[in-house]
Design a protein around this motif. Structure first.
Motif, PDB file in Angstrom:
ATOM      1  N   ALA A   9       0.785  -0.787 -16.775  1.00 58.26           N
ATOM      2  CA  ALA A   9       0.827  -1.410 -15.453  1.00 58.26           C
ATOM      3  C   ALA A   9       2.252  -1.843 -15.149  1.00 58.26           C
ATOM      4  O   ALA A   9       2.955  -2.346 -16.032  1.00 58.26           O
ATOM      5  CB  ALA A   9      -0.100  -2.625 -15.412  1.00 58.26           C
ATOM      6  N   ALA A  10       2.690  -1.642 -13.917  1.00 59.78           N
ATOM      7  CA  ALA A  10       4.008  -2.084 -13.460  1.00 59.78           C
ATOM      8  C   ALA A  10       3.799  -3.344 -12.618  1.00 59.78           C
ATOM      9  O   ALA A  10       3.383  -3.269 -11.468  1.00 59.78           O
ATOM     10  CB  ALA A  10       4.689  -1.000 -12.645  1.00 59.78           C
ATOM     11  N   VAL A  11       4.066  -4.508 -13.211  1.00 58.19           N
ATOM     12  CA  VAL A  11       3.757  -5.790 -12.578  1.00 58.19           C
ATOM     13  C   VAL A  11       5.028  -6.390 -11.964  1.00 58.19           C
ATOM     14  O   VAL A  11       5.994  -6.653 -12.674  1.00 58.19           O
ATOM     15  CB  VAL A  11       3.166  -6.773 -13.609  1.00 58.19           C
ATOM     16  N   PRO A  12       5.029  -6.604 -10.638  1.00 55.79           N
ATOM     17  CA  PRO A  12       6.189  -7.245 -10.007  1.00 55.79           C
ATOM     18  C   PRO A  12       6.139  -8.761 -10.204  1.00 55.79           C
ATOM     19  O   PRO A  12       5.075  -9.372 -10.164  1.00 55.79           O
ATOM     20  CB  PRO A  12       6.025  -6.888  -8.529  1.00 55.79           C
ATOM     21  N   ALA A  26       4.644 -12.360 -15.995  1.00 50.57           N
ATOM     22  CA  ALA A  26       3.847 -11.147 -15.773  1.00 50.57           C
ATOM     23  C   ALA A  26       2.579 -11.155 -16.618  1.00 50.57           C
ATOM     24  O   ALA A  26       1.495 -10.810 -16.133  1.00 50.57           O
ATOM     25  CB  ALA A  26       4.675  -9.901 -16.071  1.00 50.57           C
ATOM     26  N   ILE A  27       2.690 -11.557 -17.879  1.00 50.00           N
ATOM     27  CA  ILE A  27       1.510 -11.616 -18.748  1.00 50.00           C
ATOM     28  C   ILE A  27       0.531 -12.666 -18.236  1.00 50.00           C
ATOM     29  O   ILE A  27      -0.675 -12.426 -18.163  1.00 50.00           O
ATOM     30  CB  ILE A  27       1.914 -11.873 -20.214  1.00 50.00           C
ATOM     31  N   SER A  28       1.051 -13.831 -17.844  1.00 49.43           N
ATOM     32  CA  SER A  28       0.193 -14.898 -17.313  1.00 49.43           C
ATOM     33  C   SER A  28      -0.497 -14.465 -16.017  1.00 49.43           C
ATOM     34  O   SER A  28      -1.704 -14.660 -15.841  1.00 49.43           O
ATOM     35  CB  SER A  28       1.033 -16.145 -17.070  1.00 49.43           C
ATOM     36  N   LYS A  29       0.275 -13.865 -15.121  1.00 51.70           N
ATOM     37  CA  LYS A  29      -0.257 -13.404 -13.835  1.00 51.70           C
ATOM     38  C   LYS A  29      -1.349 -12.346 -14.046  1.00 51.70           C
ATOM     39  O   LYS A  29      -2.407 -12.399 -13.420  1.00 51.70           O
ATOM     40  CB  LYS A  29       0.906 -12.825 -13.017  1.00 51.70           C
ATOM     41  N   GLY A  53      15.667   9.505 -24.724  1.00 59.23           N
ATOM     42  CA  GLY A  53      14.907   8.987 -25.857  1.00 59.23           C
ATOM     43  C   GLY A  53      15.334   7.609 -26.316  1.00 59.23           C
ATOM     44  O   GLY A  53      14.785   7.067 -27.266  1.00 59.23           O
ATOM     45  N   GLU A  54      16.300   7.001 -25.647  1.00 57.49           N
ATOM     46  CA  GLU A  54      16.766   5.670 -26.002  1.00 57.49           C
ATOM     47  C   GLU A  54      15.739   4.624 -25.596  1.00 57.49           C
ATOM     48  O   GLU A  54      15.172   4.677 -24.505  1.00 57.49           O
ATOM     49  CB  GLU A  54      18.088   5.391 -25.286  1.00 57.49           C
ATOM     50  N   ARG A  55      15.477   3.651 -26.466  1.00 59.87           N
ATOM     51  CA  ARG A  55      14.496   2.600 -26.190  1.00 59.87           C
ATOM     52  C   ARG A  55      15.064   1.629 -25.156  1.00 59.87           C
ATOM     53  O   ARG A  55      16.205   1.183 -25.266  1.00 59.87           O
ATOM     54  CB  ARG A  55      14.148   1.871 -27.478  1.00 59.87           C
ATOM     55  N   LEU A  56      14.261   1.310 -24.144  1.00 60.43           N
ATOM     56  CA  LEU A  56      14.661   0.399 -23.067  1.00 60.43           C
ATOM     57  C   LEU A  56      13.792  -0.845 -23.076  1.00 60.43           C
ATOM     58  O   LEU A  56      12.667  -0.834 -23.578  1.00 60.43           O
ATOM     59  CB  LEU A  56      14.515   1.101 -21.712  1.00 60.43           C
ATOM     60  N   ASP A  57      14.307  -1.922 -22.464  1.00 57.14           N
ATOM     61  CA  ASP A  57      13.512  -3.140 -22.301  1.00 57.14           C
ATOM     62  C   ASP A  57      12.332  -2.855 -21.370  1.00 57.14           C
ATOM     63  O   ASP A  57      12.449  -2.046 -20.439  1.00 57.14           O
ATOM     64  CB  ASP A  57      14.351  -4.255 -21.681  1.00 57.14           C
ATOM     65  N   PRO A  58      11.202  -3.568 -21.557  1.00 55.65           N
ATOM     66  CA  PRO A  58      10.049  -3.359 -20.685  1.00 55.65           C
ATOM     67  C   PRO A  58      10.174  -4.055 -19.333  1.00 55.65           C
ATOM     68  O   PRO A  58       9.251  -4.024 -18.529  1.00 55.65           O
ATOM     69  CB  PRO A  58       8.897  -3.952 -21.488  1.00 55.65           C
ATOM     70  N   VAL A  59      11.326  -4.678 -19.072  1.00 55.87           N
ATOM     71  CA  VAL A  59      11.499  -5.415 -17.824  1.00 55.87           C
ATOM     72  C   VAL A  59      12.846  -5.060 -17.198  1.00 55.87           C
ATOM     73  O   VAL A  59      13.830  -4.849 -17.892  1.00 55.87           O
ATOM     74  CB  VAL A  59      11.381  -6.944 -18.072  1.00 55.87           C
ATOM     75  N   PHE A  60      12.838  -5.002 -15.871  1.00 58.61           N
ATOM     76  CA  PHE A  60      14.061  -4.761 -15.104  1.00 58.61           C
ATOM     77  C   PHE A  60      14.188  -5.897 -14.104  1.00 58.61           C
ATOM     78  O   PHE A  60      13.295  -6.111 -13.280  1.00 58.61           O
ATOM     79  CB  PHE A  60      13.978  -3.413 -14.374  1.00 58.61           C
ATOM     80  N   VAL A  61      15.291  -6.648 -14.189  1.00 58.98           N
ATOM     81  CA  VAL A  61      15.517  -7.791 -13.304  1.00 58.98           C
ATOM     82  C   VAL A  61      16.692  -7.487 -12.390  1.00 58.98           C
ATOM     83  O   VAL A  61      17.753  -7.055 -12.851  1.00 58.98           O
ATOM     84  CB  VAL A  61      15.816  -9.080 -14.107  1.00 58.98           C
ATOM     85  N   ASP A  64      16.888 -11.713  -8.730  1.00 54.41           N
ATOM     86  CA  ASP A  64      15.830 -12.693  -9.038  1.00 54.41           C
ATOM     87  C   ASP A  64      14.417 -12.145  -8.897  1.00 54.41           C
ATOM     88  O   ASP A  64      13.462 -12.898  -8.729  1.00 54.41           O
ATOM     89  CB  ASP A  64      15.973 -13.956  -8.188  1.00 54.41           C
ATOM     90  N   GLU A  65      14.267 -10.834  -8.928  1.00 51.04           N
ATOM     91  CA  GLU A  65      12.957 -10.203  -8.937  1.00 51.04           C
ATOM     92  C   GLU A  65      12.912  -9.249 -10.117  1.00 51.04           C
ATOM     93  O   GLU A  65      13.929  -8.714 -10.542  1.00 51.04           O
ATOM     94  CB  GLU A  65      12.697  -9.449  -7.637  1.00 51.04           C
ATOM     95  N   ALA A  66      11.699  -9.032 -10.649  1.00 47.85           N
ATOM     96  CA  ALA A  66      11.573  -8.190 -11.842  1.00 47.85           C
ATOM     97  C   ALA A  66      10.372  -7.267 -11.722  1.00 47.85           C
ATOM     98  O   ALA A  66       9.403  -7.547 -11.010  1.00 47.85           O
ATOM     99  CB  ALA A  66      11.418  -9.069 -13.083  1.00 47.85           C
ATOM    100  N   LEU A  67      10.468  -6.162 -12.444  1.00 50.62           N
ATOM    101  CA  LEU A  67       9.357  -5.241 -12.610  1.00 50.62           C
ATOM    102  C   LEU A  67       9.122  -5.149 -14.117  1.00 50.62           C
ATOM    103  O   LEU A  67      10.030  -4.779 -14.863  1.00 50.62           O
ATOM    104  CB  LEU A  67       9.681  -3.868 -12.027  1.00 50.62           C
TER     105      LEU A  67
END
Length: 147
Positions: A9-12, A26-29, A53-61, A64-67
């Motif tokens: 899921a892509a949670v804003p 995001a987890i709480s929401k 193939g490089e590992r990325l963070d699961p969040v993009f900020v 002041d907004e994130a996915l």
């Protein structure tokens, strides 16, 4: 047949300053949207990789907004095949997470011993075709399909 379905899921998340704060929110929401009906769905941060193939963070900020990429794991019981389990999970999760894009990452058959223990512990049984998961159920990709 019993299956374990993992859905991404892509949670804003809005008004955040750090990636850690965005993940917690995001987890709480997501938990609030799933509970109490789907309190047996496990929520974890997703894993992302770049095209190389490089590992990325699961969040993009940004601004002041994130996915946040989250993985939602759900056991589905008494289904005909993996595709049926996938549709059940997407429908049940999708109708609670409105306007959040979903993608099935994996469907694995679980042992009957494991599913017997889970059923005895009180986890609800999966839905059958007669429970409204037919060909008109949509693909559950998070689009507003009129749930």
């Amino acid at each position: 047949m019993d299956c374990r379905v993992v859905v991404e899921a892509a949670v804003p998340v809005y008004d955040v300053e750090t990636a850690d704060e965005a993940v917690r929110i995001a987890i709480s929401k997501t938990g609030e949207m799933l509970n109490p009906d789907l309190n047996y769905v496990e929520i974890d941060t997703g894993t992302r990789t770049s095209p190389s193939g490089e590992r990325l963070d699961p969040v993009f900020v940004a601004a002041d907004e994130a996915l946040v990429a989250l993985e939602l794991q759900m056991d589905v019981f008494n289904v005909d095949r993996g595709e049926h389990a996938s549709r059940v999970a997407r429908k049940e999760i999708g109708k609670r997470l409105r306007n959040i894009p979903l993608k099935v990452l994996s469907v694995t058959e679980i042992d009957s011993e494991v599913s017997d223990r889970t059923e005895e512990s009180g986890a609800p049984e999966g839905m059958s075709e007669s429970d409204g998961v037919g060909s008109d159920a949509g693909d559950g990709a998070g689009e507003d399909t009129g749930y």
